[in-house]
Design a protein around this motif. Structure first.
Motif, PDB file in Angstrom:
ATOM      1  N   VAL B  99       0.811  -1.215   0.000  1.00  0.00           N
ATOM      2  CA  VAL B  99       0.000   0.000   0.000  1.00  0.00           C
ATOM      3  C   VAL B  99       0.849   1.273   0.000  1.00  0.00           C
ATOM      4  O   VAL B  99       0.836   2.038  -0.962  1.00  0.00           O
ATOM      5  CB  VAL B  99      -0.947   0.009   1.220  1.00  0.00           C
ATOM      6  N   TYR B 100       1.598   1.471   1.067  1.00  0.00           N
ATOM      7  CA  TYR B 100       2.224   2.785   1.246  1.00  0.00           C
ATOM      8  C   TYR B 100       3.304   3.086   0.208  1.00  0.00           C
ATOM      9  O   TYR B 100       3.490   4.219  -0.189  1.00  0.00           O
ATOM     10  CB  TYR B 100       2.832   2.905   2.641  1.00  0.00           C
ATOM     11  N   ARG B 101       4.048   2.026  -0.216  1.00  0.00           N
ATOM     12  CA  ARG B 101       5.194   2.281  -1.077  1.00  0.00           C
ATOM     13  C   ARG B 101       4.798   2.967  -2.385  1.00  0.00           C
ATOM     14  O   ARG B 101       5.492   3.854  -2.867  1.00  0.00           O
ATOM     15  CB  ARG B 101       5.921   0.975  -1.378  1.00  0.00           C
ATOM     16  N   PHE B 102       3.656   2.571  -2.899  1.00  0.00           N
ATOM     17  CA  PHE B 102       3.143   3.145  -4.143  1.00  0.00           C
ATOM     18  C   PHE B 102       3.025   4.664  -4.028  1.00  0.00           C
ATOM     19  O   PHE B 102       3.407   5.418  -4.912  1.00  0.00           O
ATOM     20  CB  PHE B 102       1.787   2.508  -4.436  1.00  0.00           C
ATOM     21  N   TYR B 103       2.484   5.121  -2.882  1.00  0.00           N
ATOM     22  CA  TYR B 103       2.263   6.556  -2.719  1.00  0.00           C
ATOM     23  C   TYR B 103       3.568   7.289  -2.449  1.00  0.00           C
ATOM     24  O   TYR B 103       3.728   8.445  -2.815  1.00  0.00           O
ATOM     25  CB  TYR B 103       1.259   6.813  -1.592  1.00  0.00           C
ATOM     26  N   ARG B 104       4.525   6.590  -1.789  1.00  0.00           N
ATOM     27  CA  ARG B 104       5.823   7.235  -1.566  1.00  0.00           C
ATOM     28  C   ARG B 104       6.521   7.460  -2.893  1.00  0.00           C
ATOM     29  O   ARG B 104       7.083   8.526  -3.129  1.00  0.00           O
ATOM     30  CB  ARG B 104       6.695   6.363  -0.672  1.00  0.00           C
ATOM     31  N   ALA B 105       6.437   6.450  -3.759  1.00  0.00           N
ATOM     32  CA  ALA B 105       7.085   6.571  -5.062  1.00  0.00           C
ATOM     33  C   ALA B 105       6.493   7.725  -5.852  1.00  0.00           C
ATOM     34  O   ALA B 105       7.182   8.403  -6.606  1.00  0.00           O
ATOM     35  CB  ALA B 105       6.948   5.268  -5.839  1.00  0.00           C
ATOM     36  N   GLN B 106       5.194   7.954  -5.651  1.00  0.00           N
ATOM     37  CA  GLN B 106       4.522   9.052  -6.355  1.00  0.00           C
ATOM     38  C   GLN B 106       4.779  10.394  -5.704  1.00  0.00           C
ATOM     39  O   GLN B 106       4.314  11.415  -6.195  1.00  0.00           O
ATOM     40  CB  GLN B 106       3.019   8.831  -6.309  1.00  0.00           C
TER      41      GLN B 106
END
Lengths: 430, 336
Positions: B99-106
């Protein structure tokens, strides 16, 4: 697919889901979903105003909804004369004293900037306030505690309590906004979370106001009672015309009455929200949301606009809360839970499409439908899963018992999936 | 003699419960503050992560008890804590990856991550209730008291008793060990230092070759350990109920903010500030004042400033006061 086609398609889907419930399960269930869906849509509209249009992160929706609920009691219940004579004036006096004391402390602090003096003044005032309040509260709560034990309301028509609920919520929002807006978004979130818990604590504990956890039941209704309809010859005749028995017809008629009232409120608010969104004011709000610094440089008073929209959105939640309590016919402070009254509304707004009023309304209906219907679906799923197990098996009993908790899981998954793959929601902002 | 009795009563009803509660809050707030400092968002799923870790610990405790294993006078749950930590670590690392990694990458805005954490909160909530149900569970066993009120009275001849429950003593000792270990890790080890560097200045840290993935992973591992320990201690001391853990979110956040978000020392101080105010303001002071004051001044009412149901109001009021007068908290916190 163009946006308007998409909008119509999704709303048609909602209609289909509700009609399907009517045909497959029962029309009573369908109307229950419709009515709470309407209330949820109003709440989502309020949150969308704050988050979608102004970018304010409010997680205290439960508190504003509960304030709307208390407004119903305070407006529409008949006053308890005995309680008023026992200690009504004393309690009102204490509340005025408290309000005056806080206002005085704020003024004093602004004038002198002496924190300790103000703190000492407040501490002294607190004891004075309790000394005035406590005997009054005791006297009121002693008046026939099993059926009243509270001051009662004003005895006004119940419909009047909806705007009153909005006003109460707006007042609370103004106080919170004055202190917490302008701080970082996280702080506003925690502040609103705290206020909501405090509102519920007040509701549960201040028995003199609305009987606390003893609940106020039998609130007046804006629609006729089923029992009256069943004895009304004209209604019996009409029910015969519909081809249903009188009992079912009367419950349906009452629910439809609520639906009509709620739909009216929703339509009025939706039209107002759309007009506001398309007006210069709406463009300004979105400009502030998208780039606060630039908006400030253009001479917009960001803090004042934030306060304005925060108060407006909270007022809408208050109205919805009053509508909901009217529909329930009782005020039960023990049932207010943040997951259901704060975070579920957030799921509605995010899934529906933040920034788009129609999206918020759609989310309100859709998520409410799933919130209600996931439970029977989960029951079905669990009995399918456990069909092969022996009847006395502990795992089988446990799985079937805990099927109801699948609805929380579903809401979480739904929210994450939408945020990941369609972050602007089902109906994106234009 | 009266003053002694007053001190004993004060210790029994205010100081000891507040120290135990404060230690639990401090552990919770440390987790919040680490996530805020390094992953840069307010994690609303914190309370439910705590509930999850405690739930696993409870299940393992029951399993150990059924095997006949115990720690004698100490609660069996202590043996089960490592299992709880391991399960929670898997859960949060899995969540981070999925979940969280996707938003960090963005490079999503922090508030988006907060909303994402609300979704995670729903899921954890559902999972804990699905597995162990929404009801109260008690799992404390072993000796109940380090010193019971009656023993204390017999020992000292005072009128007032002083009871220290095993769980309270255990809470303070465990919290102390965990905090010392955490600070040693953050200040003395290479990984800990790189975590602090990453929290202070992400760009500079990346420039000097710190691996962000590793920092994030280690943060989640530490958070898993902190929340499980905090949750188990709270559950031993009071009782386990998923909804109570969810509600702990408010005092925990208040502690972290009062101390200064992102500042570990602040989180500990904040935890004790909140705990002492909560207990102090909702305690009925009649007994203590009755001993401490001359007879003519002794109060006849309860002298309870607020009923215990208003404990959230206390955390909230302190929070607002600190925010108004010291927006970055008592110790200088960071602002995202």
């Amino acid at each position: 697919m163009s946006q308007s086609l998409r909008t119509m398609g999704l709303f048609a889907l909602v209609c289909l889901l509700i009609l399907g419930t009517g045909f497959l399960q029962s029309w009573n269930t369908a109307l229950l979903i419709l009515n709470m869906g309407l209330v949820s849509a109003v709440m989502a509209l309020g949150v969308n105003l704050q988050w979608g249009i102004a970018g304010l992160f409010n997680v205290g929706i439960m508190g504003f909804v509960a304030l709307g609920g208390i407004a119903v009691v305070l407006t529409s219940m008949p006053p308890v004369a005995e309680a008023w004579s026992a200690g009504g004036l004393r309690v009102i006096g204490a509340l005025l004293l408290g309000a005056a004391g806080i206002a005085g402390a704020v003024v004093l602090y602004r004038r002198t900037r002496r924190g300790w003096a103000v703190a000492a003044l407040l501490a002294g005032l607190f004891f004075l306030y309790r000394a005035v309040l406590d005997p009054g509260v005791e006297a009121i709560e002693a008046v026939d505690p099993s059926s009243t034990g509270y001051l009662g309301g004003l005895g006004l028509p119940v419909l009047l309590s909806w705007p009153v609920g909005g006003l109460l919520a707006a007042g609370a929002a103004w106080v919170i906004g004055k202190t917490a807006l302008g701080l970082r978004s996280d702080y506003l979130a925690i502040a609103t979370l705290g206020i909501a818990e405090i509102v519920i604590a007040v509701l549960k504990n201040e028995d003199w106001m609305a009987r606390g956890v003893k609940n106020v039941i039998g609130l007046p209704r804006p629609v006729p009672y089923e029992i009256d309809l069943q004895q009304d010859p004209a209604f019996i005749e009409r029910a015969a015309g519909w081809g249903t028995d009188v009992t079912t017809a009367s419950t349906l008629a009452v629910k439809l009455g609520y639906s009509a009232l709620f739909a009216l409120v929703l339509i009025v608010l939706l039209v107002l929200a759309q007009l506001a969104l398309k007006s210069p004011w709406g463009r300004m709000m979105r400009a502030i949301r998208d780039n606060e610094t630039a908006a400030r440089a253009m001479g917009k008073n960001v803090t004042a606009r934030h306060l304005q929209v925060f108060v407006l959105g909270s007022a809408i939640c208050g109205i919805a809360g009053a509508m909901m309590t009217t529909l329930d016919g009782q005020l039960t402070p023990g049932t207010y839970q943040p997951l259901r009254y704060t975070f579920l509304i957030w799921v509605m707004v995010i899934v529906g499409g933040s920034g788009n009023n129609l999206g918020a309304v759609l989310g309100g209906f859709l998520i409410w439908f799933f919130w209600v219907q996931v439970e029977p679906m989960a029951q079905g799923l669990m009995s399918l899963l456990t069909a092969g197990m022996a009847d006395g098996n502990w795992l089988k009993a446990h799985l079937i018992d805990s099927a109801q908790h699948l609805r929380l899981l579903t809401m979480g998954v739904l929210l994450l999936v939408v945020l990941r793959f369609s972050p602007r929601g089902l109906l994106p902002e234009r | 003699m009266d003053l002694l009795n007053a001190i004993v009563a004060l210790a029994n009803f205010v100081l000891i419960p507040a120290i135990a509660y404060g230690s639990q809050l401090a552990l919770g707030a440390l987790g919040v503050t680490l996530i805020y400092g390094i992953l840069r968002f307010s994690n609303f799923a914190h309370g439910d992560t705590m509930a999850f870790g405690t739930m696993v610990t409870i299940l393992v405790t029951w399993w150990l008890q059924s095997l006949g294993l115990s720690l004698g006078p100490l609660p069996t749950a202590l043996l089960a804590i490592p299992f709880g930590i391991a399960a929670t670590a898997l859960l949060v690392l899995g969540t981070d990856r999925a979940v969280y990694r996707f938003y960090r990458a963005q490079k999503a805005k922090p508030v988006i991550l907060v909303i994402v954490s609300i979704g995670v909160m729903f899921i954890y909530n559902g999972v804990t209730r699905l597995i162990l149900g929404p009801d109260d569970q008690r799992f404390a066993d072993g000796e109940r008291f380090i010193i019971s009120a009656r023993d204390f009275r017999n020992m000292t001849g005072l009128e007032e008793g002083l009871a220290i429950r095993t769980t309270q003593g255990l809470t303070v000792v465990t919290a102390l060990i965990v905090v010392v270990a955490l600070f040693w890790f953050l200040n003395r080890t290479r990984t800990g230092k790189s975590m602090r560097a990453y929290s202070d200045n992400e760009d500079l840290a990346l420039l000097s070759g710190i691996n962000p993935e590793k920092v994030e992973r280690v943060t989640w591992l530490i958070v898993a350990a902190l929340v499980t320990v905090a949750g188990v201690l709270y559950g031993l001391d009071k009782s386990y109920k998923p909804f109570t853990y969810f509600q702990l979110l408010l005092p925990i956040f208040a502690s972290a903010i009062v101390g200064g978000l992102g500042n570990p020392l602040g989180a500990i101080v904040g935890g004790f500030v909140i705990a002492f105010s909560e207990v102090g303001i909702t305690y009925a002071w009649k007994k203590v004042l009755g001993y401490a004051l001359p007879e003519s001044l002794a109060p006849d009412s309860l002298v309870q400033l607020l009923s215990t149901d208003y404990k959230f109001a206390v955390s909230f009021v302190i929070l607002v006061i600190v925010l108004l007068f010291r927006p970055t908290g008592l110790f200088k916190g960071k602002a995202v």
